[in-house]
Structure formats: structure tokens, C-alpha cells
Write an enzyme that holds these catalytic residues in place. Structure first.
Site, PDB file in Angstrom:
ATOM      1  N   GLU A 177      -4.149   7.016  -4.656  1.00  0.00           N
ATOM      2  CA  GLU A 177      -4.499   6.471  -5.981  1.00  0.00           C
ATOM      3  C   GLU A 177      -5.834   7.037  -6.457  1.00  0.00           C
ATOM      4  O   GLU A 177      -6.713   7.259  -5.630  1.00  0.00           O
ATOM      5  CB  GLU A 177      -4.584   4.941  -5.890  1.00  0.00           C
ATOM      6  CG  GLU A 177      -3.236   4.338  -5.579  1.00  0.00           C
ATOM      7  CD  GLU A 177      -3.268   2.825  -5.444  1.00  0.00           C
ATOM      8  OE1 GLU A 177      -4.266   2.189  -5.845  1.00  0.00           O
ATOM      9  OE2 GLU A 177      -2.287   2.282  -4.926  1.00  0.00           O
ATOM     10  N   HIS A 203      -1.183  -0.178  -9.982  1.00  0.00           N
ATOM     11  CA  HIS A 203      -1.826  -1.128  -9.058  1.00  0.00           C
ATOM     12  C   HIS A 203      -2.360  -2.367  -9.796  1.00  0.00           C
ATOM     13  O   HIS A 203      -3.574  -2.621  -9.826  1.00  0.00           O
ATOM     14  CB  HIS A 203      -2.953  -0.434  -8.278  1.00  0.00           C
ATOM     15  CG  HIS A 203      -3.288  -1.150  -7.005  1.00  0.00           C
ATOM     16  ND1 HIS A 203      -3.714  -0.516  -5.855  1.00  0.00           N
ATOM     17  CD2 HIS A 203      -3.259  -2.467  -6.691  1.00  0.00           C
ATOM     18  CE1 HIS A 203      -3.945  -1.410  -4.907  1.00  0.00           C
ATOM     19  NE2 HIS A 203      -3.673  -2.613  -5.392  1.00  0.00           N
ATOM     20  N   ARG A 227       0.850  -1.186   0.000  1.00  0.00           N
ATOM     21  CA  ARG A 227       0.000   0.000   0.000  1.00  0.00           C
ATOM     22  C   ARG A 227       0.886   1.236   0.000  1.00  0.00           C
ATOM     23  O   ARG A 227       1.892   1.300   0.733  1.00  0.00           O
ATOM     24  CB  ARG A 227      -0.888   0.046   1.255  1.00  0.00           C
ATOM     25  CG  ARG A 227      -2.053  -0.896   1.260  1.00  0.00           C
ATOM     26  CD  ARG A 227      -3.118  -0.530   0.207  1.00  0.00           C
ATOM     27  NE  ARG A 227      -4.214  -1.483   0.203  1.00  0.00           N
ATOM     28  CZ  ARG A 227      -4.277  -2.576  -0.566  1.00  0.00           C
ATOM     29  NH1 ARG A 227      -3.313  -2.843  -1.432  1.00  0.00           N
ATOM     30  NH2 ARG A 227      -5.321  -3.383  -0.500  1.00  0.00           N
TER      31      ARG A 227
HETATM   32  C1  8YV Z   1      -6.366  -5.601  -5.995  1.00  0.00           C
HETATM   33  C2  8YV Z   1      -5.041  -5.352  -3.795  1.00  0.00           C
HETATM   34  O1  8YV Z   1      -5.934  -5.504  -7.298  1.00  0.00           O
HETATM   35  O2  8YV Z   1      -6.196  -7.218  -2.994  1.00  0.00           O
HETATM   36  C3  8YV Z   1      -5.628  -6.180  -2.717  1.00  0.00           C
HETATM   37  O3  8YV Z   1      -5.534  -5.772  -1.544  1.00  0.00           O
HETATM   38  O4  8YV Z   1      -4.471  -4.362  -3.551  1.00  0.00           O
HETATM   39  C4  8YV Z   1      -5.139  -5.792  -5.213  1.00  0.00           C
HETATM   40  O5  8YV Z   1      -4.950  -7.148  -5.293  1.00  0.00           O
HETATM   41  C5  8YV Z   1      -7.256  -4.501  -5.788  1.00  0.00           C
HETATM   42  O6  8YV Z   1      -7.296  -4.090  -4.514  1.00  0.00           O
HETATM   43  C6  8YV Z   1      -8.633  -4.864  -6.278  1.00  0.00           C
HETATM   44  O7  8YV Z   1      -9.639  -4.130  -5.635  1.00  0.00           O
END
Ligand code: 8YV
Length: 313
Positions: free
Chosen positions: A262, A280, A233
Site C-alpha cells: 500500500e 483500506h 492485510r
Molecule cells: C486502520 C487497520 O484503518 O487497525 C488496523 O489494523 O488496518 C485499519 O483499521 C489503519 O490501520 C489506520 O492506521
């Protein structure tokens, strides 16, 4: 006639409905990214990570029984409020571990071999082969430092031995099976891990304890010429301090898949030539995103029926 259970699903997930059977007693309404959560007797919510689920949202959904987050991370959920209101919550662990570990390695390779700069030069036609052009570093014999040895951190570590990298990790919890599987070494102090690693890769959750964990002092504690990778993150790293460390040459390079705010990426990051920026895409493979949906949907259905969730938070 029995009334149907109404659920709200993020609009962007429509594509994945073809992979599941929607029971006739469930009514789906799609929630567009920019629309607020509507008031109503919805019993389930399947949001993306980009939607914050807090008290204001829950006030509009008095019948809500479950939030099935479409992500393994859940820093978008106010768990305290969810618990206080008896709303169950789930995430999507395991199914995205390997894809995210692969992407982390793509960034490790890209940063250590300067693929961003190389690709730009090739496209621009601005090169003439030269033995000292775009020299990167060899991985063999160096140390990969994992900040966090949960599922994704360990999967990243397991890919290291064929590249000749040693693995060290910093985690509250010791991982003896991981240590014996690949000879990983646990380092108890963060500063010691930062000082020992040639490549530091971040795999902790974002929480009040980890927000801003890697700031100017921590970047300063890294080896000169080290590489920083973040697929966890954005908020874990102080981005201005990272820009300064890249500009001064303290860090050789970095690779980011995640950002503090983001989808915005601050200008100093965009300007840094020795930084690989991705939008991402850690879990972005067809199979993984489908599995994430199937898991989130199963959790949603269980939650609305009051059954135990497959992957509760
Ligand atoms: C996703 C992510 O692509 O799962 C997570 O926490 O950061 C990523 O795998 C994204 O969040 C999909 O909403």
C-alpha cells in the site's frame, strides 16, 4: 521548572486532538508521513500503521517508553526490538471491530452482486435493462468461511445468519460461544475450509506464519466460482495468484480493502473487472477513527507515566 514530556504524533492525526485534553506537561510534535523519525528525548510515539518501527527508529529515540499504534494490526512494529529495549506497545482493538465487520459485509455484498461492474456501467450509461444483465449469486444457503475467528472474524460471522449463510471457521483456537451463538462450525484444516466455503473472508493477523498463506495452491483448493474477501492485510494473499484465479474464472469475484504494498495496487488487480477494490477503509467511520485516537492517546499517556496500558500488545 519540570521539563515537559515530548511525544511524537503522526501528522495525519492532528484532526483528532480536538477530542482530547492535552495535559500541560505534554509537548506534542507532529511527524509528517515522509519525514524520518527525528532524534530526540521523546518518551512517546503515536504512529500510523504505515510507519515501520524498528531498530533504526529506536536508535534515534533512546528515551522512548511507549509506542501507541493507531491500528489494531501491528505488523509495522518490531516487537522483539521493542521488548528488548523495554519500550511498551499498544494497539486499538475492539473500537474498530464493528466498523471493520460492516465494511467486510459491504465487500461481500458488492462482490456477490457485482456492484463494481454495475456502478461503472450505470455511470457510463452503457446499459439497457435485460433479465440476464449482471447476474450475481444468492447468498442464502451458502457457506461463509472465516479464516480467523478473532474479534473481527466473529463480528463478520455474527452478521451472516440474517442473510441465510452458514458459517464455518478456521482458527487455532476453538470459539465455543461463537459456535453456539450462530451455529458456526470449526474446520481444523485450512484446505477443508477452503473447499467448503462459497465465500472466504480473511481475518488473521499478518505474521511470518500468515504471509502468503493464500497462494496459488490455496486458491486452487477453493470451490469453483467462489469469492475471496480480504479486509485484514494484503500480504496474506499472493496477489499475482489472485489475479490469475480471477482471470481464469476459478474465482467468481473478490473484494479487497488491503494490499501487499500500500498505497500501490498492482496493475493486474486494477484490470480485473470482477474485483472490488477499496483503499483500506475498514475502520473509516467518524466515530471509529475518533475512538481509535482516544484509545491510542490514553495508551500513550499511560505509557509515558509508566502506568499499565489499556490495550497492551
Ligand atoms: C486502520 C487497520 O484503518 O487497525 C488496523 O489494523 O488496518 C485499519 O483499521 C489503519 O490501520 C489506520 O492506521
Amino acid at each position: 521548572m519540570r521539563s515537559r514530556s515530548r511525544v511524537l504524533v503522526a501528522d495525519e492525526l492532528k484532526h483528532f486532538l480536538q477530542f482530547i485534553d492535552v495535559s500541560s506537561d505534554v509537548e506534542i510534535e507532529f511527524l509528517a508521513a515522509d519525514d524520518p523519525v527525528p532524534e530526540g528525548d521523546y518518551v512517546g510515539l503515536l504512529p500510523l500503521l504505515s510507519r515501520r518501527i524498528d531498530e533504526a527508529v529506536l536508535d534515534r529515540l533512546p528515551q522512548l517508553r511507549v509506542v501507541a499504534n493507531y491500528a489494531v494490526g501491528y505488523d509495522n512494529l518490531d516487537l522483539g526490538v521493542l521488548r528488548a529495549r523495554g519500550v511498551a506497545a499498544s494497539n486499538t482493538p475492539d473500537v474498530l471491530t464493528e466498523a471493520t465487520a460492516d465494511l467486510t459485509w459491504a465487500l461481500i455484498m458488492a462482490a456477490s452482486r457485482r456492484l463494481g461492474e454495475a456502478e461503472r456501467r450505470a455511470r457510463e450509461g452503457e446499459w439497457r435493462w435485460h433479465p440476464t444483465m449482471l447476474l450475481g449469486i444468492d447468498l442464502r444457503g451458502r457457506t461463509l468461511g472465516l479464516l480467523g475467528a478473532g474479534r473481527i472474524g466473529r463480528a463478520v460471522g455474527k452478521r451472516a445468519p440474517p442473510f441465510g449463510l452458514k458459517v464455518a471457521y478456521w482458527d487455532r483456537v476453538a470459539q465455543p460461544a461463537f459456535e453456539s451463538a450462530i451455529g458456526a462450525r470449526r474446520i481444523e484444516k485450512l484446505a477443508d475450509l477452503l473447499a467448503a466455503a462459497d465465500i472466504v473472508s480473511i481475518h488473521v493477523q499478518l505474521s511470518s506464519e500468515t504471509a502468503g498463506l493464500i497462494g496459488a495452491a490455496e486458491l486452487g483448493a477453493m470451490k469453483d466460482g467462489a469469492i475471496l474477501i480480504n479486509t485484514a492485510r494484503g500480504g496474506i494473499v499472493d496477489e499475482e495468484a489472485l489475479c490469475a484465479a480471477l482471470e481464469s474464472g476459478k474465482l467468481r469475484a473478490a473484494g479487497l480493502d488491503v494490499y501487499e504494498n500500500e498505497p500501490e495496487i498492482r496493475d493486474c488487480l486494477k484490470r480485473a473487472p470482477n474485483l472490488i477494490l477499496l483503499p483500506h477503509i475498514g475502520s473509516a467511520t467518524e466515530g471509529t477513527r475518533r475512538s481509535m485516537f482516544e484509545l491510542a492517546w490514553s495508551n500513550l499517556m499511560r505509557g509515558i507515566r509508566g502506568e499499565p496500558l489499556l490495550t497492551p500488545i
